[in-house]
Design a protein around this motif. Structure first.
Motif, PDB file in Angstrom:
ATOM      1  N   ASP A   1       0.859  -1.185   0.000  1.00 56.24           N
ATOM      2  CA  ASP A   1       0.000   0.000   0.000  1.00 56.24           C
ATOM      3  C   ASP A   1       0.894   1.233   0.000  1.00 56.24           C
ATOM      4  O   ASP A   1       1.503   1.578   1.028  1.00 56.24           O
ATOM      5  N   ILE A   2       0.989   1.911  -1.112  1.00 58.77           N
ATOM      6  CA  ILE A   2       1.927   3.022  -1.268  1.00 58.77           C
ATOM      7  C   ILE A   2       1.576   4.174  -0.317  1.00 58.77           C
ATOM      8  O   ILE A   2       2.452   4.756   0.330  1.00 58.77           O
ATOM      9  N   LYS A   3       0.296   4.484  -0.206  1.00 61.71           N
ATOM     10  CA  LYS A   3      -0.100   5.604   0.657  1.00 61.71           C
ATOM     11  C   LYS A   3       0.154   5.304   2.129  1.00 61.71           C
ATOM     12  O   LYS A   3       0.550   6.177   2.895  1.00 61.71           O
ATOM     13  N   LEU A   4      -0.071   4.042   2.523  1.00 60.78           N
ATOM     14  CA  LEU A   4       0.224   3.668   3.904  1.00 60.78           C
ATOM     15  C   LEU A   4       1.730   3.754   4.173  1.00 60.78           C
ATOM     16  O   LEU A   4       2.151   4.259   5.232  1.00 60.78           O
ATOM     17  N   ALA A   5       2.531   3.287   3.239  1.00 68.11           N
ATOM     18  CA  ALA A   5       3.984   3.358   3.403  1.00 68.11           C
ATOM     19  C   ALA A   5       4.443   4.814   3.517  1.00 68.11           C
ATOM     20  O   ALA A   5       5.302   5.156   4.344  1.00 68.11           O
ATOM     21  N   GLN A   6       3.854   5.683   2.710  1.00 67.10           N
ATOM     22  CA  GLN A   6       4.211   7.103   2.766  1.00 67.10           C
ATOM     23  C   GLN A   6       3.845   7.704   4.133  1.00 67.10           C
ATOM     24  O   GLN A   6       4.620   8.457   4.716  1.00 67.10           O
ATOM     25  N   ALA A   7       2.674   7.359   4.657  1.00 68.51           N
ATOM     26  CA  ALA A   7       2.259   7.871   5.961  1.00 68.51           C
ATOM     27  C   ALA A   7       3.161   7.349   7.076  1.00 68.51           C
ATOM     28  O   ALA A   7       3.515   8.086   8.021  1.00 68.51           O
ATOM     29  N   LEU A   8       3.569   6.081   6.977  1.00 71.23           N
ATOM     30  CA  LEU A   8       4.454   5.513   7.999  1.00 71.23           C
ATOM     31  C   LEU A   8       5.830   6.174   7.973  1.00 71.23           C
ATOM     32  O   LEU A   8       6.440   6.425   9.024  1.00 71.23           O
ATOM     33  N   MET A   9       6.328   6.491   6.794  1.00 72.71           N
ATOM     34  CA  MET A   9       7.626   7.161   6.692  1.00 72.71           C
ATOM     35  C   MET A   9       7.555   8.567   7.278  1.00 72.71           C
ATOM     36  O   MET A   9       8.480   9.028   7.974  1.00 72.71           O
ATOM     37  N   ARG A  10       6.470   9.274   7.017  1.00 69.81           N
ATOM     38  CA  ARG A  10       6.307  10.614   7.587  1.00 69.81           C
ATOM     39  C   ARG A  10       6.214  10.529   9.110  1.00 69.81           C
ATOM     40  O   ARG A  10       6.785  11.342   9.838  1.00 69.81           O
ATOM     41  N   GLN A  11       5.516   9.520   9.614  1.00 71.08           N
ATOM     42  CA  GLN A  11       5.386   9.351  11.059  1.00 71.08           C
ATOM     43  C   GLN A  11       6.741   9.024  11.694  1.00 71.08           C
ATOM     44  O   GLN A  11       7.074   9.526  12.770  1.00 71.08           O
ATOM     45  N   ALA A  12       7.524   8.187  11.035  1.00 75.59           N
ATOM     46  CA  ALA A  12       8.852   7.848  11.549  1.00 75.59           C
ATOM     47  C   ALA A  12       9.754   9.076  11.603  1.00 75.59           C
ATOM     48  O   ALA A  12      10.514   9.269  12.563  1.00 75.59           O
ATOM     49  N   ALA A  13       9.672   9.927  10.591  1.00 73.22           N
ATOM     50  CA  ALA A  13      10.480  11.146  10.589  1.00 73.22           C
ATOM     51  C   ALA A  13      10.045  12.097  11.696  1.00 73.22           C
ATOM     52  O   ALA A  13      10.878  12.743  12.353  1.00 73.22           O
ATOM     53  N   ASP A  14       8.737  12.202  11.933  1.00 76.96           N
ATOM     54  CA  ASP A  14       8.243  13.079  13.001  1.00 76.96           C
ATOM     55  C   ASP A  14       8.723  12.626  14.374  1.00 76.96           C
ATOM     56  O   ASP A  14       8.951  13.450  15.262  1.00 76.96           O
ATOM     57  N   GLU A  15       8.876  11.324  14.574  1.00 77.14           N
ATOM     58  CA  GLU A  15       9.254  10.802  15.885  1.00 77.14           C
ATOM     59  C   GLU A  15      10.757  10.878  16.155  1.00 77.14           C
ATOM     60  O   GLU A  15      11.189  10.690  17.290  1.00 77.14           O
ATOM     61  N   SER A  16      11.550  11.132  15.140  1.00 82.60           N
ATOM     62  CA  SER A  16      13.006  11.240  15.364  1.00 82.60           C
ATOM     63  C   SER A  16      13.307  12.482  16.181  1.00 82.60           C
ATOM     64  O   SER A  16      12.845  13.589  15.850  1.00 82.60           O
ATOM     65  N   PRO A  17      14.073  12.398  17.271  1.00 82.70           N
ATOM     66  CA  PRO A  17      14.238  13.542  18.182  1.00 82.70           C
ATOM     67  C   PRO A  17      14.977  14.723  17.589  1.00 82.70           C
ATOM     68  O   PRO A  17      14.750  15.859  17.995  1.00 82.70           O
ATOM     69  N   ARG A  18      15.853  14.515  16.632  1.00 84.64           N
ATOM     70  CA  ARG A  18      16.645  15.617  16.089  1.00 84.64           C
ATOM     71  C   ARG A  18      15.965  16.309  14.910  1.00 84.64           C
ATOM     72  O   ARG A  18      16.445  17.345  14.440  1.00 84.64           O
ATOM     73  N   VAL A  19      14.867  15.741  14.416  1.00 82.58           N
ATOM     74  CA  VAL A  19      14.159  16.329  13.271  1.00 82.58           C
ATOM     75  C   VAL A  19      13.310  17.496  13.756  1.00 82.58           C
ATOM     76  O   VAL A  19      12.581  17.383  14.745  1.00 82.58           O
ATOM     77  N   LEU A  20      13.403  18.629  13.058  1.00 83.78           N
ATOM     78  CA  LEU A  20      12.637  19.806  13.427  1.00 83.78           C
ATOM     79  C   LEU A  20      11.167  19.638  13.052  1.00 83.78           C
ATOM     80  O   LEU A  20      10.835  19.026  12.033  1.00 83.78           O
ATOM     81  N   SER A  21      10.322  20.202  13.884  1.00 81.74           N
ATOM     82  CA  SER A  21       8.886  20.168  13.588  1.00 81.74           C
ATOM     83  C   SER A  21       8.484  21.272  12.623  1.00 81.74           C
ATOM     84  O   SER A  21       7.417  21.217  12.006  1.00 81.74           O
ATOM     85  N   SER A  22       9.348  22.281  12.499  1.00 77.96           N
ATOM     86  CA  SER A  22       9.096  23.363  11.542  1.00 77.96           C
ATOM     87  C   SER A  22      10.440  23.781  10.940  1.00 77.96           C
ATOM     88  O   SER A  22      11.336  24.221  11.678  1.00 77.96           O
ATOM     89  N   PRO A  23      10.609  23.591   9.635  1.00 80.93           N
ATOM     90  CA  PRO A  23       9.684  23.038   8.641  1.00 80.93           C
ATOM     91  C   PRO A  23       9.397  21.557   8.901  1.00 80.93           C
ATOM     92  O   PRO A  23      10.256  20.822   9.352  1.00 80.93           O
ATOM     93  N   LYS A  24       8.184  21.159   8.590  1.00 79.47           N
ATOM     94  CA  LYS A  24       7.776  19.789   8.831  1.00 79.47           C
ATOM     95  C   LYS A  24       8.444  18.833   7.843  1.00 79.47           C
ATOM     96  O   LYS A  24       8.744  19.203   6.710  1.00 79.47           O
ATOM     97  N   PRO A  25       8.656  17.571   8.272  1.00 75.33           N
ATOM     98  CA  PRO A  25       9.206  16.577   7.336  1.00 75.33           C
ATOM     99  C   PRO A  25       8.211  16.289   6.204  1.00 75.33           C
ATOM    100  O   PRO A  25       6.988  16.311   6.418  1.00 75.33           O
TER     101      PRO A  25
END
Length: 444
Positions: free
Chosen positions: A336-360
């Motif tokens: 499921d391409i859309k599910l995979a895309q959503a999971l990747m975005r969620q994984a990036a959001d949970e990484s502690p060093r990734v900024l919330s703004s600009p969003k991943p």
């Protein structure tokens, strides 16, 4: 000392001639005791306050001088008191000897503490302290003129100039003393510059370097004046030497000027994350000759200043410390391409060093031969913390989420079609199902 004998006689105290030596010793010991008591009192009253004042003035550059301030004040007071008493009157020989001994010991310890506080080696500080003690003791017994005469005789005449052991000792003592004074002054100035709130790190470092050069030049000319060296007599020799040194040190001078320019235009500052050739890390220090870069492996690379001026340099934090990082991930065509895309975005959001703004963001990059390739684009603000470890963190989180939702990460697969074997079907590919099991019959 006849005045003292006459004064004591007027008080009714007649000192026999055989007891004058005892009187001389008693006077010397009395002065020594008074000096030690006065030194102890003033060091306790003023030493602690001076130690705190030095800590405030020099800050982190105070090093060993602050804790030694009480002892330094003590030896200064004792040495000054005994020196004043020594030159106040014409004492007896034993009095001069005791005063000179105490004066020399205090001055020697004073030199020891000062040079140890400015990070001289222990044996160097001991040698300078002992030399000071010996010099004062020899002077107290009237032998300094004889010693200087002997040292002056050991030497050679070069034209109108006399180069002797006494001259070399004078130059060495002057140089060492000026070096210690310059280091102490530099600590005060460096701390004052670093405390200035209106300057950025590059400006602070530039001012520190310029003031250091000015202090060293001033100390050089002060030393020349103290030694009484006539620079006009060395003009021709100095010009030739300067020309030779100029050719030999043109790279060094070029690096020095390049370092000053880097600090003035603020293109590279301490703390910046830069990439020069194969070297990637953050700038630890901009020195006179080279820039120190500490890599993620803990190695310290020294890059000459001229290279940073003439070659391409990637400054990851020149105008902003925010850096965008790309993380590529491929998924199977059957998922499921859309599910995979959503999971990747969620994984990036949970990484502690990734900024919330600009969003991943997660973009579909291409349809590859074996996978659908996505590009995860995230922003970080601490590139000195490393980029590879941040990518690894995002990929691990993507892997965990894909495992939870049965998202397949494909690997390359190839189908091989054989049209014809050159010499028939190989033995390994024969259809063994049509042949009975067991050994084959002997057809011979």
């Amino acid at each position: 000392m006849q005045e003292i004998i006459t004064l004591l006689a007027s008080w009714g105290m007649v000192i026999p001639a055989d007891q004058l030596n005892l009187l001389a010793v008693a006077i010397g010991i009395a002065f020594l005791a008074i000096a030690m008591g006065l030194g102890w009192l003033l060091s306790r009253l003023a030493g602690t306050h001076l130690s705190g004042a030095w800590e405030r003035v020099a800050g982190e550059r105070a090093e060993g001088l602050g804790p030694r301030m009480v002892r330094i004040v003590y030896h200064i007071v004792v040495a000054l008191f005994l020196a004043t008493a020594f030159f106040a009157l014409e004492w007896w020989t034993y009095t001069d000897l005791i005063l000179g001994f105490g004066w020399g010991v205090s001055a020697g310890y004073l030199v020891w503490h000062i040079f140890r506080a400015v990070n001289f080696a222990r044996w160097t500080a001991f040698g300078l302290g002992f030399f000071t003690f010996a010099l004062i003791l020899i002077n107290s017994v009237g032998g300094l003129e004889r010693v200087t005469f002997i040292f002056d005789r050991i030497g050679v005449d070069v034209g109108d100039t006399r180069i002797s052991l006494l001259t070399l000792l004078t130059i060495a003592i002057t140089g060492v003393a000026l070096f210690a004074i310059v280091r102490i002054i530099h600590r005060v100035i460096s701390h004052s510059v670093n405390r200035a709130s209106g300057l950025d790190p590059a400006q602070k470092l530039l001012i520190d370097k310029l003031l250091t050069i000015a202090i060293m030049v001033g100390a050089f000319f002060i030393g020349i004046d103290i030694l009484g060296i006539d620079l006009t007599a060395l003009a021709f020799f100095g010009g030739a030497l300067g020309l030779a040194v100029g050719f030999g040190m043109q790279k060094t001078v070029g690096n020095l000027i390049a370092g000053v320019i880097l600090l003035m235009d603020r293109s590279i500052k301490p703390g910046d994350v830069i990439e020069v050739g194969e070297s990637f890390g953050w700038v630890n220090k901009i020195g006179v000759r080279a820039v120190s870069i500490i890599t993620r492996d803990g190695k310290e690379h020294l890059i000459p200043n001229e290279i940073l001026m003439t070659e391409e340099v990637v400054n990851w934090s020149y105008s902003s410390r925010d850096v965008r990082v790309h993380v590529e991930v491929g998924v199977s065509y059957r998922c499921d391409i859309k599910l995979a895309q959503a999971l990747m975005r969620q994984a990036a959001d949970e990484s502690p060093r990734v900024l919330s703004s600009p969003k991943p963001v997660v973009w579909l990059k291409e349809f590859g031969d074996s996978a659908v390739v996505f590009d995860i684009r995230v922003w970080i603000k601490d590139p000195e913390g490393g980029v590879g470890n941040m990518r690894a963190d995002v990929l691990m989180r993507v892997w965990d989420k894909f495992q939870e939702h049965d998202i397949e990460i494909p690997f390359p697969q190839r189908d091989l079609h054989v049209k014809e074997w050159p010499e028939g079907k190989p033995e390994a590919l024969r259809d063994t199902k049509s042949e009975p099991p067991g050994p084959k019959p002997d057809t011979a």
